[in-house]
Design a protein around this motif. Structure first.
Motif, PDB file in Angstrom:
ATOM      1  N   VAL B  96      -4.020  -5.133  20.714  1.00 21.57           N
ATOM      2  CA  VAL B  96      -3.275  -4.143  21.484  1.00 21.57           C
ATOM      3  C   VAL B  96      -1.979  -4.735  22.013  1.00 21.57           C
ATOM      4  O   VAL B  96      -0.910  -4.129  21.900  1.00 21.57           O
ATOM      5  CB  VAL B  96      -4.130  -3.595  22.644  1.00 21.57           C
ATOM      6  N   LEU B  97      -2.071  -5.911  22.538  1.00 25.08           N
ATOM      7  CA  LEU B  97      -0.878  -6.550  23.103  1.00 25.08           C
ATOM      8  C   LEU B  97       0.192  -6.717  22.024  1.00 25.08           C
ATOM      9  O   LEU B  97       1.364  -6.397  22.239  1.00 25.08           O
ATOM     10  CB  LEU B  97      -1.248  -7.905  23.695  1.00 25.08           C
ATOM     11  N   ASP B  98      -0.230  -7.171  20.871  1.00 26.71           N
ATOM     12  CA  ASP B  98       0.682  -7.329  19.746  1.00 26.71           C
ATOM     13  C   ASP B  98       1.339  -6.001  19.395  1.00 26.71           C
ATOM     14  O   ASP B  98       2.553  -5.903  19.233  1.00 26.71           O
ATOM     15  CB  ASP B  98      -0.121  -7.798  18.525  1.00 26.71           C
ATOM     16  N   ARG B  99       0.501  -5.006  19.252  1.00 22.86           N
ATOM     17  CA  ARG B  99       0.987  -3.678  18.867  1.00 22.86           C
ATOM     18  C   ARG B  99       1.989  -3.135  19.893  1.00 22.86           C
ATOM     19  O   ARG B  99       3.004  -2.580  19.553  1.00 22.86           O
ATOM     20  CB  ARG B  99      -0.208  -2.708  18.783  1.00 22.86           C
ATOM     21  N   VAL B 100       1.648  -3.315  21.139  1.00 22.45           N
ATOM     22  CA  VAL B 100       2.546  -2.817  22.193  1.00 22.45           C
ATOM     23  C   VAL B 100       3.897  -3.504  22.098  1.00 22.45           C
ATOM     24  O   VAL B 100       4.944  -2.867  22.243  1.00 22.45           O
ATOM     25  CB  VAL B 100       1.917  -3.043  23.588  1.00 22.45           C
TER      26      VAL B 100
END
Lengths: 206, 206, 206, 206
Positions: B96-100
């Motif tokens: 999620v962090l990457d995607r964000v």
DNA sequence: AATGAATGAGTCTTCATTCAT
DNA sequence: TATGAATGAAGACTCATTCAT
């Protein structure tokens, strides 16, 4: 009791505008098409809405009416009242289901407002102040009660509310955009599932 | 190693188009303003994009490039690989962090595409087929592994993915629309919180 | 008796279009100049003729009206009737003179159509079917009668008609293009001469 | 003997221009399409013909070359010489047939010039002075000889020439525009017939 | 109140022409 | 010489807005 004497013509124009704005977006919509759908002459529109932009304002104002006190607050209070003895989960379920129904009923309004608020400061401000904040405030109250009752953890209410909203909106969008991918046809079952998820998480505890 | 010599004029035009489309929406954006921002003559735009609509297509195609295999798949695999020994929760957090981060980097693209896909069938189809479905498919794989490992309950992967996506998107939107209301300034902490919520739910178990 | 209330704006636009098309050709003519001549705003043109090309169609349609039944057929029949007891030569003379007058009256129409028909399939088809073929058919009838009466030789009517037409057109063109070279100022005398030529040839029989 | 060192490029451009002008008309033709057909870069055209209009002038000049002394006069004289003992009718037939062949060979040139001369004063002047008048003058000479020999009546030579020209042109146009209506497939036979008509008229003398 | 013809500023688009390479 | 990218003036066309009826 307020005396609403909106000429039928004005209403027809506004209804047509919502339709056309919803289909093409504000900017691509033409007053000429709105006039045709409303079955009035093009000039007539400008009698009621001297600028095209005021049609948008008219829509926002009407949405505030619908989603504001009249519908949201009142029915929210009713829902809370009707479920006051039930567990938070049941209340939440009832609230969400109600909201989804209202939303579907007035889908066109929401679509237009949600999409146009990025481009029009005035729309954005009105939406945030008169609809978003109020709605969040209300749900927060319910959440806060549950928190006080120690039914739910001490997580920021805003985040809980927002997450629930995100889950539900995403479901609605998916049903619109990729209906074929939807495995659960019944919307109530899907809401059930999501609330279970929200309450107990997805971790396996067996 | 091939030397990409894309005249850079084309790129400047596309960059300007993303900006202007993002600010005003496709329909309200004018080729004249795009030309000004790209610092080219208006006619030059049409050497590269014979119709205004092809600017939109150009954006979608570039977004597919960015969000498609090049970025999403590759870095997703990297993330999964780098976290293969960690619990599902950790992997999810990393993903999620990457995607964000990717999303924030290419915010303008996504904004334009997400807004316009409702009005343009071609954009919608491309987005669904080339971006949405692929991304969902990928996350599903991770979820499915966790399910097989009995780390998480047997809930439809699509619903889990969608819910997570909804929660995250809503957070991003709120940060954009009502930054003042955001209590947790650090986005990582907020993601942390949301994943905890998703994993264990909000019910109080004390 | 019906009162034709064609807003007259449409007519003014079409008249202006014929002028400008006649002077510059369809492609080099601009809607802006047409608007100026018609003394309307440029946008007004497009209320009546949504595409520039429809101006051309409008002209062709009007020409069909003029040269079609309304004018050509009717007056041809009148001419034939008025000359029914005279020799073929007299009838022919009367017909040609009449036609030349109509042609001169509506010179602009013909010029535009004759020039543009090579570039626009629709114009060509309309012209051939609705004007050329009909006109030829009519003259053929007159020629055929004369043939049956054994006034003239058994030469294909089409060729006779066509030749006469070619002679007359050439005369008109020459009068337009090189007026100084014209020795016979009176058009009636020139027609006289040409018909004599056509009837008895140029061979010296003395 | 003139030394023509026209670079092959220039010639290719001019050939392409004739084609495209012929197909779309001068005004609707684009330098871009001409460049494509000539297989040169667009900029190259302007090295040889700094303005689009000069392409038209180039065509007219080339046509003058072809139809002027080099072809028309020379072959006319040859034709006259070769037929000097024959009757005027035979000479005329030979002349017309020759001319038609030249015309068909250089159809594209003539088409462009004949159509554009209405819109361009310079083209018109050049055509009249360098082609039309000269050609007429020549035919007149032949006609005048026949007149002096008392083979034909004392009709103005210009009118005879013009009429013959009109008949022939009309035939060619008809063959182009309505080929299906042509009963006589052989062009020589048709010319024969027309000259008979011109010589002896259509009146029945039996 | 309602109409719809007319407007004209503004949009997308084309294309002859220029110019650095 | 030849190229073709870049230009920008001009063209067709759109549409919100006005106004006489």
């Amino acid at each position: 009791m307020t005396m609403k004497k909106t000429s039928n013509t004005e209403e027809r124009i506004l209804d047509a505008a919502i339709q056309v704005f919803g289909e093409k977006g504000y900017s691509a919509a033409t007053t000429s098409e709105i006039a045709k759908r409303a079955k009035v002459a093009e000039g007539t529109i400008f009698r009621y809405f001297p600028k095209k932009k005021e049609l948008l304002h008219g829509i926002v104002l009407k949405a505030i009416d619908i989603f504001g006190e009249k519908v949201v607050v009142k029915s929210l209070e009713e829902t809370v009242e009707a479920n006051k003895d039930k567990a938070f989960k049941e209340v939440l379920k009832a609230i969400v289901l109600d909201r989804v129904k209202i939303f579907e009923q007035h889908y066109a309004y929401m679509k237009v407002i949600l999409y146009e608020l990025q481009f029009h400061d005035d729309v954005r401000r009105l939406f945030i102040d008169k609809i978003a904040k109020q709605a969040i405030e209300l749900v927060k109250k319910v959440v806060d009660i549950a928190k006080k009752n120690r039914e739910i953890k001490d997580i920021e209410s805003l985040i809980i509310t927002r997450s629930m909203l995100g889950m539900v909106l995403m479901m609605l969008i998916q049903r619109q955009l990729m209906p074929s991918e939807t495995s659960i046809s019944n919307i109530e079952d899907e809401i059930d599932l999501m609330i279970d998820m929200l309450m107990d998480g997805i971790r396996n505890r067996d």
